[in-house]
Design an enzyme around this catalytic site. Structure first.
Site, PDB file in Angstrom:
ATOM      1  CB  THR A 113      32.458  76.694  67.476  1.00  0.00           C
ATOM      2  OG1 THR A 113      31.243  77.447  67.345  1.00  0.00           O
ATOM      3  CG2 THR A 113      32.178  75.370  68.165  1.00  0.00           C
ATOM      4  CD  GLU A 138      29.605  77.638  70.349  1.00  0.00           C
ATOM      5  OE1 GLU A 138      30.625  76.931  70.458  1.00  0.00           O
ATOM      6  OE2 GLU A 138      29.451  78.489  69.435  1.00  0.00           O
TER       7      GLU A 138
END
Length: 345
Positions: A173, A135
């Protein structure tokens, strides 16, 4: 210890919510639907989600997981994982004449868009996250000239920016909420004018699962987190459990990995699972504990979750086209409002 009868003193605290988040559910279904729609193989760049069981199950159905785009033979379909990819990966797919399906979690896409926006406004972007995580690599690739990685409070001292009045922080996240805010506080100490993202980057599911673990960690002697060792949010749950007061906390992929020695002197066991873990694996852990006298299960409910995400647009388009073609075939009617396109367009 197998076959031990239930004891009034022994119990299991079962976290709710736990397991699949909306982004993971969407990504896994996307692979399954792609296999049904186009047939095997469907190539997936990186693990679609960070869970060993899920990956192995999809492999048996015909998914092929690769680390690099160039591993996918020309003319095939490649799906991008829930963690997101950098724009250069999309370029690689076009150069390789690959049809693409983007299963990036919409909450990760939101962070990507924030990175692009702040880069266009010429901000220095401090991305809080773990080096090497897919990510982080994907988000950094959106604005490599503007983004610096901050891997925890220890990195803050070495961060330098062009203009302290034009600095913003974003985050991976799946981080620990508390750890992230500790890093943010350290950054604000160095850059008092630091701007926060317009909305929280840490996803709702990560926060909810951590909240449930905090609540049960206060009572649990032992917390078992079901999840894979490359799952950031699962690792964070182990850390959160220990900080919440659990005497011990362990990460396991399967019930068979639990060590019976962990139960010595344990009255209350907390059980939860990471956001990429199917419920069947939790059920197996509960059964394992039940066979050892921990049959009393109490739910620790921290939040309600009702969020769902639609399938990637490439799949929705082709599924609609197929449905329209079937209707036309069966009724003889011509549906003039459907345009059939290839998956790569």
């Amino acid at each position: 210890m197998v076959g031990m009868t239930a004891s009034p003193g022994r119990r299991v605290l079962l976290a709710a919510p736990r397991g699949y988040c909306a982004g993971v559910d969407r990504a896994v279904i996307a692979v399954e639907k792609a296999l049904e729609q186009y047939g095997a193989p469907v190539y997936v760049r990186h693990e679609i989600v960070h869970n060993k069981y899920v990956v192995q199950t999809l492999e048996k159905k015909g998914a092929i997981f690769v680390e690099r785009t160039e591993e996918v033979p020309e003319g095939n379909i490649v799906m991008f994982s829930a963690h997101g990819v950098a724009p250069t990966v999309h370029d690689e797919a076009r150069e390789g004449r690959l049809a693409t399906i983007d299963a990036t979690c919409p909450l990760v896409t939101k962070v990507h868009k924030e990175a692009v926006r702040f880069a266009n406004e010429d901000f220095d972007i401090l991305l809080i996250g773990h080096e090497g995580h897919e990510e982080v690599i994907g988000t950094s690739g959106e604005a490599p000239d503007h983004i610096q990685l901050v891997d925890g409070p220890k990195d803050v001292a070495k961060i330098e920016v062009r203009d302290p009045s034009r600095v913003v922080w974003l985050s991976q996240t799946t981080l620990s909420v508390d750890e992230t805010m500790e890093t943010v506080d350290a950054l604000k100490g160095k850059f008092p004018q630091l701007i926060s993202p317009p909305s929280d980057d840490i996803c709702y599911a990560t926060q909810n699962r951590q909240l449930a673990v905090k609540q049960m960690g206060e009572e649990a002697d032992l917390v078992i987190v079901v999840g894979s060792r490359n799952s950031s949010n699962s690792i964070r749950l182990v850390e959160v459990a220990k900080l919440a007061g659990a005497r011990a906390a362990y990460l396991v992929d399967f019930a068979s990995e639990i060590d019976e020695a962990w139960l010595e002197g344990v009255t209350t066991v907390g059980v939860t699972s990471g956001a990429s873990v199917p419920e069947v694996l939790v059920e197996q852990v509960l059964e394992w504990l039940s066979q050892r006298g921990y049959e009393d299960v109490e739910l620790v409910k921290a939040a309600e979750e009702s969020i769902t995400f639609s399938l990637p647009k490439e799949l929705r388009r082709d599924l609609r086209a197929e449905a329209a073609a079937l209707v036309e075939q069966r009724t003889g009617d011509v549906t003039g409002d459907v345009v059939v396109e290839s998956a790569g367009e």
